[in-house]
Structure formats: structure tokens, C-alpha cells
Design an enzyme around this catalytic site. Structure first.
Site, short mmCIF file in Angstrom:
data_model
loop_
_atom_site.label_atom_id
_atom_site.label_comp_id
_atom_site.label_asym_id
_atom_site.label_seq_id
_atom_site.Cartn_x
_atom_site.Cartn_y
_atom_site.Cartn_z
NE ARG A 269 -3.59 -2.52 2.11
CZ ARG A 269 -4.65 -2.85 2.83
NH1 ARG A 269 -5.08 -2.03 3.77
NH2 ARG A 269 -5.29 -3.99 2.61
NE ARG B 262 -2.25 4.98 8.63
CZ ARG B 262 -3.50 4.62 8.31
NH1 ARG B 262 -3.78 4.21 7.11
NH2 ARG B 262 -4.45 4.68 9.22
CD GLU C 19 -9.69 -1.22 9.40
OE1 GLU C 19 -9.84 0.00 9.26
OE2 GLU C 19 -9.68 -2.01 8.44
CB SER D 196 -11.91 -4.62 7.49
OG SER D 196 -12.92 -4.01 6.74
NE ARG E 4 -3.27 -1.29 10.84
CZ ARG E 4 -4.12 -0.44 10.31
NH1 ARG E 4 -5.42 -0.64 10.46
NH2 ARG E 4 -3.70 0.60 9.64
#
Length: 423
Positions: free
Chosen positions: A262, A277, A349, A352, A389
Site C-alpha cells: 500500500r 501503518r 482497526e 475488516s 497490527r
RNA sequence: GGAGGAUUCGCAUAGCGGCCGAGUGCGCACGCUUGGAAAGCGUGUAUAGGGAAACCUAUCGAGGGUUCAAAUCCCUCAUCCUCCGCCA
């Protein structure tokens, strides 16, 4: 296509309401209705001319002599008309397609309306640990990662730039343990494990809906016209592109393990510390193909499997129902699980799950077949575990005063130890 | 990177300008036959679009071209196979 054009023709208000709820272009609906009519007229004209041409061509073949010469003259004239009508048709069809591709999926009427802040919390599971009562200040995952020799962000930055990291020693072992535990649970739940390509062609990216608003976050290798996927959802969805799946095999469930890439464009200020992140991480993703009428139930199952994972990691979390404006163009509804991160005093988060109904399948041309014929299929995805995460959540929640970390019971067999020690 | 071959209806193949949306075999479905099964026989067996319907149109890897007419001829691209080179 994405939204069924017939549905749109018959229920324009529903599509308008959905676009509005997402904060997206409502006029698109009327533009599409207008051009759709032009398109159908163009098709009708072309087909009529073509029919005439087909008939005439056949008589040319049968005719002889003068008769043939006369027919040929007619046929030639007609051929020009057909060509003109055909290119008109192709042009209008392309315009229609481009407009339809811009529409996002129809919102689930149960999804909360609003922006990022307007999510609805469905439940809280577990209680955040009281570190004051335990008598020490929690360390954050960066510090713990150093003490354990598990995470090296400084060398990551040296070698690969910001938002890069090394997982070393216990960190690397933690990844293997998490992946093995995840795959083992997925197998129990009927998933086929998959290691997919992470370098995909434009049609796979386009079909899954990542070249729209999300395009900014996708790495593209221009020279070879391929993309690095941001999630294995892309290759898993595209796996059955242009296929018709048998009804009795549904639901078809895949658990993909892959690296994810990403760009994180536009997030300069956010989460600059640590590995919350990052540009590259590994993830086990659940993906399901099922009948549209079963999609809501399947979505609940995916969510439950995500919860099972968090429960097994013994981490407090909450489940939120993501609001319309924050859904992503493919999803009709999305549930996020947010884990408690002690040093941030916040839920963040970690997984998801999205119900994409027929949106992706229509763009990827995936259908299923039963006794009544071929029909649209539904696709759903959900994170089983996103490694960095989850490592953050485990280190921070299960730390001891000296910086060692207790390993959740479920992971111990895979890690071969009950505690991560200082190096 | 270079040279050659291939790509047709679930699978295997036939077709090489009009009689081809497309034959055959296998598979599959239904029916007949049978005490039951096998064999045999018969029928059927793609997808999408337009249309109230009859029906029409498109699709023989993809895109373009030639032609009144293309699965069939020409060009470009993709994928697969074989050989050579390079790398591991």
C-alpha cells in the site's frame, strides 16, 4: 458493469439514494438512464440492418450472372450502412459502460449513513487491562519490539524508506505462528488455503474496484503494466474471472496468504511510529463466493470467524458497523474489528469484512449455474489476520513490567513457548 | 531475448471464404428398453444482448483489416507448448 443496468432502469430512486448516502455523484444515475436509451436504439438499428445484410448476403451466394451483379451493388451499399451503425453502437456502448463503472455498489439499507465518524458500535468484547492496577506503565510496541529483538523499524527505514520494518527473531516467529494458527482455523471452517499472485494485471484490479477512488494507494509497475495488490482479495476474486461456478459447490471459500502493498498516499501525519501503518505486510484473507440470497448470512459468519481469532488472541476489541461514506466502492456493508491498543488508549482497526454482493462478480464476469440457469454470484471478504497490527495488539496487551510478553494459549503450540523473552 | 507450433460448444477433435452457431466422439440430463444394472436406442446439452412475443443479433483466444459474405484470408496482441540463449 457493476450495478445491474436493468435494476437501475427499474429502480432509479434506490440507486440515487445509495449514491447520496455515500456522498457520491447522484446525477450519474440520470446520465446513465439517458444514454442507456440511446444505446438500446443504436443496438436495434444495427441489428435490423445486420439482419437485412445477412439475408442479402445469402442470396448473393445463391445468385448467378447479371442477377448476381445487381445484388452485389445493393449489398455493397448496405455494407457501408451496417458498418456505420455498428461503430455508432460500439461507441455508445462504451460510453455507457464507462458511466456505469463509476457507480458504487448499492448500499445495504441497514448500513449507517454518514462519514467516517458515524459508525455504529455493535459490541465490546473483553475489558481493557488496567495497567495502573498492575503497577506499571505499558510500553508501546516499538519499544517492546526492540527489547524483544522482534521489530526493527530503524533498519527498515534505512533499507526501504519510511513505513518499512524488519521482523526479526521472535517477531518473525510470531508471524509464522499467527499464519499457521490462522490457516489451521480456516481449514476447519471449510476454506481452501491459497497462495495467490501479488502481481496482477489491470483487469483484475479494475474488476475488484481498486482502480477507482482507491487507485492512489495502489503500486503500479508501469513498465510491465502490472499492479502490486493491496490485499489478496484482488487475486482471490479474480481467480474465477470469466467463469461460471456450479451451484452445488457454493459457498466456495478461500483463505489467501500473501504480502500486501500500500502506497499510503495522503497519510503522512498518521501513525508514523511503529508498524500500525506500513507499505508492505502479510495477511491471511478470507474470501467467499456464494449465492446472493446467502450473502448476509455469510457476512455474519466471516465476522464471527474474525471474532473467534481475536478471542483466541485474548485481546479486548469492539465491532463497528462502518458508515456509508467510509465503505469503499465495492462494499454494500462493512464491519470492522478494532483492537484495544493500551498505549494509544484507543481501539484501532485490525480486521475488516465486506459484503460486496454482486458488484465485483458482475465486473469480473463471474456467475453461478443451477437448474434454472446462470445467475449473478456474490463475493465477500474478511481479514483473518493482518500480521503487523496483530503483533502490535499482542505485544502491547500481553506485556509484563519487565518487557517480556505472554503468548496467548492458542499460539503457544505454534510458537513453542509461553513467553517472549528479552534479548 | 531468438526460432517454430498451437488456441473451435464441459473435455477431445472436425471444419481452411457462402450449405457453419458450427459436425463427430466422450461426458452430462431426460426418456425408452430391463427383474435390476450395463449395453443399446431416442431426445436434449453454450453465453450475452434486444424484443410483450414469434424471433432477431453477437460471440470459434482478444483487437483491427480485406470482402456483398470470415471459424476459414491478412495484421497486431495475449496465453500455452517445443527448441536455442540468458539467469537460478
Amino acid at each position: 458493469m457493476m450495478i445491474d443496468i436493468k435494476f437501475l432502469r427499474e429502480n432509479p430512486d434506490a440507486v440515487r439514494a445509495s449514491q447520496k448516502g455515500r456522498g457520491e455523484n447522484v446525477d450519474l444515475v440520470d446520465q446513465i438512464i439517458a444514454i442507456d436509451e440511446i444505446k438500446r436504439a443504436a443496438i436495434a438499428e444495427f441489428e435490423a440492418l445486420r439482419q437485412e445484410q445477412n439475408t442479402l448476403s445469402k442470396s448473393v451466394g445463391a445468385a448467378k450472372g447479371d442477377e448476381k451483379t445487381a445484388l452485389l451493388a445493393n449489398a455493397k451499399e448496405l455494407a457501408d450502412k451496417v458498418k456505420a451503425a455498428d461503430s455508432k453502437r460500439a461507441e455508445v456502448e462504451e460510453q455507457t459502460k464507462q458511466l456505469v463503472l463509476q457507480l458504487s455498489n448499492l448500499l445495504d439499507t441497514e448500513a449507517p449513513i454518514g462519514g467516517e465518524e458515524d459508525f455504529v458500535t455493535i459490541e465490546h468484547i473483553g475489558t481493557p487491562r488496567d495497567f495502573a492496577k498492575d503497577g506499571f506503565e505499558p510500553k508501546d510496541h516499538v519499544e517492546l519490539g526492540k527489547l524483544l529483538g522482534a521489530i526493527d523499524t530503524e533498519r527498515g527505514a534505512k533499507v526501504a524508506g519510511s513505513r518499512s520494518y524488519y521482523l526479526t527473531g521472535a517477531g518473525a516467529m510470531l508471524e509464522f505462528a499467527l499464519v499457521n494458527y490462522a490457516i489451521q482455523s480456516a481449514l476447519k471452517n471449510g476454506f481452501t488455503p491459497v497462495i495467490p499472485p501479488v502481481l496482477v494485471n489491470p483487469s483484475a484490479m479494475e474488476g475488484t474496484g481498486f482502480l477507482g477512488q482507491a487507485a492512489e494507494n495502489v503500486y503500479r509497475i508501469e513498465r510491465d503494466d502490472v499492479y502490486l495488490v493491496g490485499t489478496s482479495e484482488v487475486p482471490l476474486a479474480a481467480m474465477h474471472m470469466d467463469e461460471i461456478l456450479p451451484a452445488d459447490k457454493l459457498p466456495m471459500r478461500y483463505a489467501g496468504y500473501s504480502s500486501c502493498f500500500r502506497r499510503e498516499a495522503g497519510t503522512y501525519g498518521k501513525d508514523t511510529r511503529g508498524i500500525i501503518r506500513v507499505h508492505q505486510f502479510d495477511k491471511v484473507e478470507m474470501f467467499s463466493f456464494c449465492k446472493p440470497e446467502d450473502a448476509k448470512e455469510e457476512h455474519k459468519r466471516l465476522l464471527q470467524w474474525e471474532k473467534d481469532f481475536l478471542n483466541a488472541m485474548e485481546i479486548p476489541y469492539r465491532v463497528i458497523d462502518v458508515a456509508s461514506g467510509d465503505l469503499g466502492s465495492s462494499a454494500t456493508r462493512k464491519f470492522d474489528i478494532e483492537a484495544w491498543i493500551p498505549t494509544q488508549g484507543a481501539y484501532r482497526e485490525v480486521t475488516s469484512t465486506s459484503n460486496c454482493t454482486e458488484f465485483q462478480a458482475r465486473r469480473l464476469n463471474i456467475r453461478y449455474k443451477d437448474a434454472d440457469g446462470t445467475k449473478a454470484i456474490a463475493t465477500l471478504n474478511g481479514t483473518l489476520v493482518a500480521i503487523p497490527r496483530m503483533i502490535v495488539a499482542i505485544l502491547e496487551n500481553h506485556q509484563n513490567a519487565d518487557g517480556t510478553v505472554n503468548v496467548p494459549a492458542a499460539l503457544q503450540p505454534f510458537l513453542g513457548k509461553a513467553k517472549l523473552e528479552l534479548v
